[in-house]
Design a protein around this motif. Sequence first.
Motif, PDB file in Angstrom:
ATOM      1  N   ALA A 141       8.798  10.765  -7.117  1.00 62.87           N
ATOM      2  CA  ALA A 141       8.612  11.326  -5.769  1.00 62.87           C
ATOM      3  C   ALA A 141       8.116  10.268  -4.795  1.00 62.87           C
ATOM      4  O   ALA A 141       8.602  10.155  -3.665  1.00 62.87           O
ATOM      5  N   ASN A 142       7.130   9.473  -5.231  1.00 62.14           N
ATOM      6  CA  ASN A 142       6.593   8.432  -4.359  1.00 62.14           C
ATOM      7  C   ASN A 142       7.650   7.392  -3.995  1.00 62.14           C
ATOM      8  O   ASN A 142       7.770   6.986  -2.833  1.00 62.14           O
ATOM      9  N   SER A 143       8.399   6.957  -4.993  1.00 66.35           N
ATOM     10  CA  SER A 143       9.398   5.925  -4.724  1.00 66.35           C
ATOM     11  C   SER A 143      10.472   6.443  -3.769  1.00 66.35           C
ATOM     12  O   SER A 143      10.902   5.728  -2.855  1.00 66.35           O
ATOM     13  N   PRO A 177       2.545   2.718  -3.003  1.00 63.15           N
ATOM     14  CA  PRO A 177       2.219   3.959  -3.708  1.00 63.15           C
ATOM     15  C   PRO A 177       2.548   3.835  -5.195  1.00 63.15           C
ATOM     16  O   PRO A 177       3.468   3.092  -5.574  1.00 63.15           O
ATOM     17  N   ILE A 178       1.822   4.546  -6.036  1.00 66.58           N
ATOM     18  CA  ILE A 178       2.059   4.433  -7.469  1.00 66.58           C
ATOM     19  C   ILE A 178       3.498   4.847  -7.802  1.00 66.58           C
ATOM     20  O   ILE A 178       4.116   5.633  -7.083  1.00 66.58           O
ATOM     21  N   ARG A 205       1.733   8.674   3.079  1.00 72.27           N
ATOM     22  CA  ARG A 205       2.925   9.103   3.833  1.00 72.27           C
ATOM     23  C   ARG A 205       2.594   9.235   5.314  1.00 72.27           C
ATOM     24  O   ARG A 205       3.329   8.759   6.179  1.00 72.27           O
ATOM     25  N   LYS A 206       1.501   9.893   5.597  1.00 73.77           N
ATOM     26  CA  LYS A 206       1.080  10.094   6.980  1.00 73.77           C
ATOM     27  C   LYS A 206       0.769   8.757   7.651  1.00 73.77           C
ATOM     28  O   LYS A 206       1.143   8.523   8.810  1.00 73.77           O
ATOM     29  N   THR A 250       4.004  -5.086   0.952  1.00 71.62           N
ATOM     30  CA  THR A 250       3.181  -4.166   0.164  1.00 71.62           C
ATOM     31  C   THR A 250       2.436  -4.937  -0.918  1.00 71.62           C
ATOM     32  O   THR A 250       2.887  -5.983  -1.382  1.00 71.62           O
ATOM     33  N   PHE A 251       1.288  -4.375  -1.306  1.00 74.69           N
ATOM     34  CA  PHE A 251       0.456  -4.946  -2.360  1.00 74.69           C
ATOM     35  C   PHE A 251       0.119  -3.876  -3.379  1.00 74.69           C
ATOM     36  O   PHE A 251       0.005  -2.687  -3.046  1.00 74.69           O
ATOM     37  N   PHE A 252      -0.086  -4.308  -4.600  1.00 73.14           N
ATOM     38  CA  PHE A 252      -0.595  -3.398  -5.621  1.00 73.14           C
ATOM     39  C   PHE A 252      -2.125  -3.406  -5.630  1.00 73.14           C
ATOM     40  O   PHE A 252      -2.756  -2.379  -5.731  1.00 73.14           O
ATOM     41  N   SER A 253      -2.731  -4.589  -5.503  1.00 76.33           N
ATOM     42  CA  SER A 253      -4.178  -4.694  -5.705  1.00 76.33           C
ATOM     43  C   SER A 253      -4.942  -4.769  -4.387  1.00 76.33           C
ATOM     44  O   SER A 253      -4.422  -5.256  -3.376  1.00 76.33           O
ATOM     45  N   PRO A 254      -6.203  -4.335  -4.401  1.00 74.34           N
ATOM     46  CA  PRO A 254      -7.042  -4.440  -3.204  1.00 74.34           C
ATOM     47  C   PRO A 254      -7.297  -5.880  -2.787  1.00 74.34           C
ATOM     48  O   PRO A 254      -7.394  -6.166  -1.591  1.00 74.34           O
TER      49      PRO A 254
END
Length: 420
Positions: free
Chosen positions: A114-116, A109-110, A38-39, A86-90
């Motif tokens: 709350a994250n979504s 974010p997972i 978030r930051k 955005t990406f899911f994987s490194p």
Amino acid sequence: MKAFYNIGIRSYSFGVKLAGIFGNSKAKKWSVGRKNWRKNIKNQFSSAGKNIWIHATSLGEFEQAKPLIEKIKGDSSFAEYKIVVTFFSPSGYEYSKNYDLADFTFYLPIDTKANSADFIDLINPSIAIFVKYDFWFNYLALLQKKQIPHLFFGCNFRENQIYFKSINRWQIEILQKINRLYTLNQRSLDVLKKHAFSNMQISGDTRFDKVIQNANRCQPIELIEHFQQSKKILILGSSWEKEEDLLTRYLKENKTWKKHLKIIIAPHNIDGNHVSEIIQKLPIKALKFSEAHEGNIQDFDVLIIDNIGMLSNLYQYGNISFIGGGFTNRLHNILEAATFSNALLYGNKHAKFPEGKQLIKANGAFAIEDANEFSKHLNGFLEDNELLENTQRNAKAFIYNNKGATGVVFDEVKRMISKY
């Protein structure tokens, strides 16, 4: 089942963090990349403008998104929009975080409620675009609640996927509310029809557009031109041990290849130890690309690529390519080689890759099961020039006959943004 889904998401996140603590480098990157997200977004990003959110699981999916991003960036009607990737994987994030056409790049974010909620509030997307089927149901439910247009493209559906189990009816209902699902083929469309979807359409695969684009931009490699001389080139593209072993056996058992052929091995694993193992196994001397120069490269018949990033450019010199991963259902990109008129060989376990079956049907490739079949097909190409040329033409035609998916998806993006 929603409760089990949310518990599963949190459990997965905890497991990855634990793996990172115990030394798994990929898991550590996954966790560290999401720390204080978030930051980090607030520090980099202002949501006041117009934003297009594009999500890709990993590197392969992002390659499918690139032609669309380029088309968006090249259209004056999108001049005010920023691209948020955005990406899911490194692997996707680390390789693509400096992609110059993305204005912002983050880990996703997972998928908790709350994250979504916080993520969507922070980036405030005008539209959300997802590649393939990285279905995160809290994100999707919130996009639908907020009436933010969203679509998926590059989808390949199978009847046995978990989404279509009766116990997951709540997931099907969310998927049915997605504004548009673009499928790769008719088979995927038929699966969705069977489950009463009405939001789907065949677009084809944007990867065809991408490989054509890459081929038109490729640059010559002088050392490979010195290496080739007047012979045909066989490329092992992203080879695994199985492909390397079959080649080694072929070189030991066949004595006439040398008058026809030069060989380039681009292994999937370029670890120094593995490259040394390949060199030790081969019955003839091989040269690492990192040690090649004009004075020595013509003296070798086998060249081993010990770096990342050259393979797609190498195919411009290939006549025949033996693509890795086809014996373990992890078939590497066959489209790159086909675009350059390479006749293709790969293992016969490629059910998860519909393009593998389609290219064989188009007579641009052959699937092989064992060393005897590899030897038969390779010798066939070397001894029958008409067979080789026909297979090469068919491979390239397959690519160009399937181009155009990017334009289909792009037109829908424009329509959605103007509508909503």
